[in-house]
Scaffold this active site. Structure first.
Site: not given
Length: 441
Positions: A14-15, A107, A138, A203, A207
């Site tokens: 996806t990325v 991450k 962000i 997750d 981060k």
């Protein structure tokens, strides 16, 4: 300076596909802003034949990501494969040792191996950039690593996982059960078929480990983060929070205390009408507290092809301009060992929900156990009888178990845990007590 910055991109999910589309859409503008063209010269992924939402035929294909990382034609290795061990780790290590800049959204890799990788980057005088690893689009890493470096930080916290926030929003706004909200999140692509990584809080913890290092200049310490997911949040907790003037959010919090640095991930009650409380759906929100800047809040899309590709490209443009910064804002030798604050020392107010037998003396017994730990109660409310407890007869008994909801004044985590253990030992409760921290914002 060469007229183009040449990239090797590993990972075309996806990325990765989003990065290729972004370069196709805005290549000219990027060149003008960066001072030179950004050019993908080679790509790598597990399956060359897989259908993708991007055109890859124009790029040289390399079967082995490690070989791509060492390719003499590339200057920047863009790692978008994911995973903390194996080929992603080996490829990033190979790129850094070969003198290539690295841009990654990984991450997990950085939470577990960030210090060692930063050491390799420093030794080769290259960059290890990871804006896309935290909160999607962000730009929190850039803000903390550059714009706010004149401050001493006291706390960084926020909503760092869109899946959990989407689920809790559905439960809060539509009265959806946790199971149904999770199914909805999976149907919309916000949650994986196996959602444990998200709803279990891991997750968010990955981060948070990175934000903690940026905020406090310490080595990453993922294995010392207190992690609690949202699996036990029930409709009764959502309803109680609403009545008490709170909303429930899964927060990642890193805070400097007299006992050390807290790193914790858990559901929390936050006051309504605060920015964190009004972050809905799959949005993320991060707040940084500094001594001179006071509070800085950033919010936006925390995942997805577009936002994450935007963050990746921001890191690439910095390299095209010739900007190379220490990964964690300071040299590796200056990173301090992580000084852990034991979770038992955490101080705050607590929401407690106990499902108890509706018998004389139960409330008094609970109050006694609280008093033994010097816990002062702000409020205590007994709700209507419960008929949804396994093994409890529905309708034949005049009364069933009841929920007792309590809000404490400020106390410590250790005191709360001791009191709850004693209450369970007394045999008053018919289900595991629910305890949710109230976060002071």
């Amino acid at each position: 300076m060469p007229d183009s910055l040449k990239l090797g991109l590993a990972g075309l999910g996806t990325v990765g596909a989003g990065v290729l589309r972004l370069i196709d859409a805005h290549g000219g503008e990027i060149a003008g802003r960066a001072g030179r063209r950004v050019e993908v010269v080679a790509v790598s992924a597990r399956d060359r034949s897989k259908k993708r939402d991007a055109v890859i035929e124009n790029y040289r294909w390399v079967d082995d990501p490690i070989a791509l990382a060492q390719d003499p034609e590339i200057e920047v290795f863009v790692e978008l494969m994911g995973g903390e061990e194996g080929i992603p780790k080996e490829a990033v290590e190979a790129a850094l040792k070969a003198g290539k800049h690295v841009v990654t959204a990984n991450k997990a890799l950085l939470a577990h191996h960030g210090v060692a990788l930063a050491r390799l980057a420093e030794a080769s005088n290259v960059a290890l950039n990871f804006e896309a690893a935290v909160a999607g689009g962000i730009p929190i890493v850039k803000v903390m690593r550059e714009s706010l470096q004149g401050n001493d930080f006291s706390r960084v916290y926020g909503i760092l996982n869109g899946t959990c926030n989407y689920i809790l929003t559905l439960m809060q706004e539509e009265g959806t059960s946790f199971d149904d909200a999770l199914k909805d999140a999976q149907a919309k692509g916000f949650a994986e078929a196996d959602p444990t990584f998200d709803i279990g809080g891991f997750d968010t913890a990955h981060k948070l480990a990175l934000l903690t290092s940026l905020a406090f200049g310490v080595e990453t310490a993922f294995d010392q983060i207190y992690v609690e997911g949202i699996e036990r949040i029930a409709a009764a907790d959502i309803e109680a929070a609403d009545g008490l003037g709170y909303r429930l959010k899964l927060l990642g919090v890193a805070a400097a205390t007299e006992h050390g640095i807290e790193q914790r991930v858990h559901p929390a009650m936050v006051p309504k009408h605060t920015p964190i409380a009004e972050t809905f759906g799959a949005q993320n929100c991060v707040v940084v507290e500094g001594d001179f800047v006071e509070d800085v809040m950033l919010s936006g899309q925390g995942a997805g092809a577009g936002p994450t590709a935007s963050a990746v490209m921001g890191d690439i443009i910095e390299l095209a301009r010739g900007h190379v910064l220490a990964p964690f804002a300071t040299k590796v030798a200056d990173l301090k060992p992580y000084p852990q604050a034991a979770m038992g020392t955490h101080a705050g107010s607590y929401y407690l929900r106990l499902t108890v037998h509706d018998q004389t003396g139960v409330i008094a017994g609970i109050a006694t156990r609280m008093a033994e730990q010097d816990i002062s109660l702000e409020s205590i409310v007994q709700h209507r009888p419960r008929t949804d407890i396994p093994g409890v007869d529905d309708g034949e008994e005049p009364t069933g178990p009841v929920d007792v909801v309590m809000i404490t004044h400020e106390t410590t985590e250790g005191a709360i845990q001791k009191a709850l253990a004693a209450i369970e030992g007394d045999g008053h409760v018919v289900a595991k007590p629910q305890m949710i921290r109230i976060e002071s914002l």
